[in-house]
Design a protein around this motif. Structure first.
Motif, PDB file in Angstrom:
ATOM      1  N   UNK A 180       0.851  -1.184   0.000  1.00  0.00           N
ATOM      2  CA  UNK A 180       0.000   0.000   0.000  1.00  0.00           C
ATOM      3  C   UNK A 180       0.889   1.237   0.000  1.00  0.00           C
ATOM      4  N   UNK A 181       0.502   2.161  -0.823  1.00  0.00           N
ATOM      5  CA  UNK A 181       1.226   3.415  -0.867  1.00  0.00           C
ATOM      6  C   UNK A 181       1.138   4.100   0.498  1.00  0.00           C
ATOM      7  N   UNK A 182       2.283   4.491   1.070  1.00  0.00           N
ATOM      8  CA  UNK A 182       2.253   5.128   2.391  1.00  0.00           C
ATOM      9  C   UNK A 182       1.339   6.346   2.462  1.00  0.00           C
ATOM     10  N   UNK A 183       1.262   7.089   1.346  1.00  0.00           N
ATOM     11  CA  UNK A 183       0.417   8.290   1.366  1.00  0.00           C
ATOM     12  C   UNK A 183      -1.045   7.890   1.504  1.00  0.00           C
ATOM     13  N   UNK A 184      -1.429   6.859   0.750  1.00  0.00           N
ATOM     14  CA  UNK A 184      -2.799   6.357   0.862  1.00  0.00           C
ATOM     15  C   UNK A 184      -3.070   5.908   2.285  1.00  0.00           C
ATOM     16  N   UNK A 185      -2.106   5.185   2.808  1.00  0.00           N
ATOM     17  CA  UNK A 185      -2.258   4.637   4.150  1.00  0.00           C
ATOM     18  C   UNK A 185      -2.434   5.763   5.164  1.00  0.00           C
ATOM     19  N   UNK A 186      -1.654   6.809   4.970  1.00  0.00           N
ATOM     20  CA  UNK A 186      -1.704   7.956   5.876  1.00  0.00           C
ATOM     21  C   UNK A 186      -3.112   8.534   5.912  1.00  0.00           C
ATOM     22  N   UNK A 187      -3.674   8.793   4.725  1.00  0.00           N
ATOM     23  CA  UNK A 187      -5.004   9.393   4.704  1.00  0.00           C
ATOM     24  C   UNK A 187      -6.078   8.405   5.137  1.00  0.00           C
TER      25      UNK A 187
END
Lengths: 197, 208
Positions: free
Chosen positions: A5-12
């Motif tokens: 999973x893209x960390x940015x996606x995960x963050x949001x």
């Protein structure tokens, strides 16, 4: 099981769709007692965010470089708790040195955080979902921010509705629970956007 | 005398001072699994046992623990019991252990356990502390099982995984999701407080 999973996606996602408080019920105890007051909510939220980000990073390193090579997975709960306690302690000293003003506003919340379920919860989720390092940090930061957001919103709502007439039996925690329920419903609305488990 | 005290602890922990609707402690770790009655039972039994045993241990050790490091010792003792429970679950109920995932570990941060260790075990003997922890756990269990029963019946139409609702029953999706748990806790609080307020208003009835 989803290591890419893209960390940015995960963050949001961890802020909105799978908000650690509203969809995983973690960190409720301090949430309910502190959210009476907007200012302390702000301080506690900030402290949780900082501690969560740092502990996520530290415990990832501990998990993959100390616990796993030594085959001590069964001790991981104790290790995580100690990591959290240690990080909180160090953070307390660092903040005290670096900025006494910040320490004044954050200081009293730091000990509370050691037993905040949300922090341990975030670490355990990280372990079970096999996140990588960057993902873990993103997840920790996102969960912390999500918690912060939730407590600020609730504190604001509670400040507004404090004087409203409520059935006697529902006063205090009862109505707060219902408010949280509505917030959780609102946050479900986000879940159509990104789904990360 | 001893028996009376034990009974009053039971009544206190299950009803007058119930951890959930009066003290509002320890909702964190268990509410999340209340959409299935079976998982709730496993979790609450785990919480009750951990509370009982760690209260007992901490009460027995209280003279040996320096006050300054009390918290960390408490946490380590609690983690010890939680690890035991986790290992037992993995060995005997691997399916449930997988479903519960991180929540078993989260029993450690369940505030009830710390709360009982601080409030009761510090000042009482090991046996009484064990009983106090156990009854707190039972009070906790009663409420969460009730919530889980409502959620499972309405959300899945079943109880303990066994279908109880008729074929055409439309399940309530909201009951599976998070908000319903908050609403149901609020309902339980509302009910309990109203009943308790009534009892307080008519002391005759309370005395029977």
């Amino acid at each position: 099981m989803t290591p890419l999973i893209n960390p940015v996606t995960l963050f949001f996602a961890s802020i909105f769709t799978s908000n650690i408080l509203l969809s995983n019920f973690l960190g409720m105890c301090s949430f309910i007692s502190i959210s009476k007051d907007w200012k302390s909510s702000f301080g506690l939220g900030m402290a949780v965010t900082v501690v969560m980000t740092v502990t996520a990073a530290v415990s990832w390193v501990v998990l993959y470089y100390v616990i796993t090579p030594l085959g001590l997975e069964y001790l991981s709960f104790i290790v995580f708790i100690i990591v959290i306690a240690a990080v909180v302690q160090v953070l307390e000293m660092v903040i005290d040195r670096a900025s006494p003003a910040l320490y004044m506003s954050l200081g009293i919340f730091l000990p509370l955080i050691t037993v905040n379920c949300a922090i341990l919860g975030a670490i355990l989720f990280m372990q079970i979902r096999h996140y990588g390092f960057i993902q873990s940090v993103a997840f920790g930061a996102g969960s912390g921010l999500g918690w912060w957001l939730a407590i600020m919103l609730l504190a604001a709502i509670r400040e507004r509705t404090e004087k409203n007439p409520v059935p006697a039996g529902l006063k205090g925690p009862g109505i707060t629970m219902i408010t949280i329920g509505f917030m959780a419903m609102a946050f479900i609305g986000f879940s159509g956007m990104i789904a990360v488990q | 005398m001893k028996k009376n005290k034990a009974l009053s602890i039971l009544a206190d922990n299950v009803w007058t001072n119930n951890p959930i609707f009066i003290q509002i402690l320890g909702i964190c770790s268990t509410l999340a699994v209340t959409n299935s009655l079976r998982n709730t039972m496993i979790m609450t039994v785990g919480v009750a046992l951990t509370t009982a045993f760690s209260s007992m241990t901490l009460s027995a050790l209280k003279a040996a623990i320096p006050r300054k490091v009390r918290m960390i010792v408490q946490v380590v003792v609690i983690s010890f019991y939680v690890i035991l429970i986790d290992i037992l679950l993995r060995a005997y109920l691997p399916e449930a252990s997988k479903q519960l995932g991180p929540y078993v570990g989260l029993i450690i941060t369940n505030c009830i356990i710390m709360g009982r260790a601080e409030a009761f075990a510090q000042a009482n003997g090991p046996l009484l502390s064990f009983w106090d922890g156990l009854t707190s756990g039972i009070g906790y269990m009663a409420v969460l099982m009730a919530i889980a029963a409502v959620r499972e019946i309405l959300g899945f139409g079943s109880l303990f995984g066994v279908r109880v609702m008729p074929e055409g029953f439309a399940t309530w999706t909201i009951m599976i999701m998070a908000p319903s748990a908050f609403f149901l806790v609020a309902m339980v609080m509302w009910w309990a407080k109203t009943v308790q307020a009534k009892r307080a208003a008519s002391p005759k009835e309370a005395k029977k």
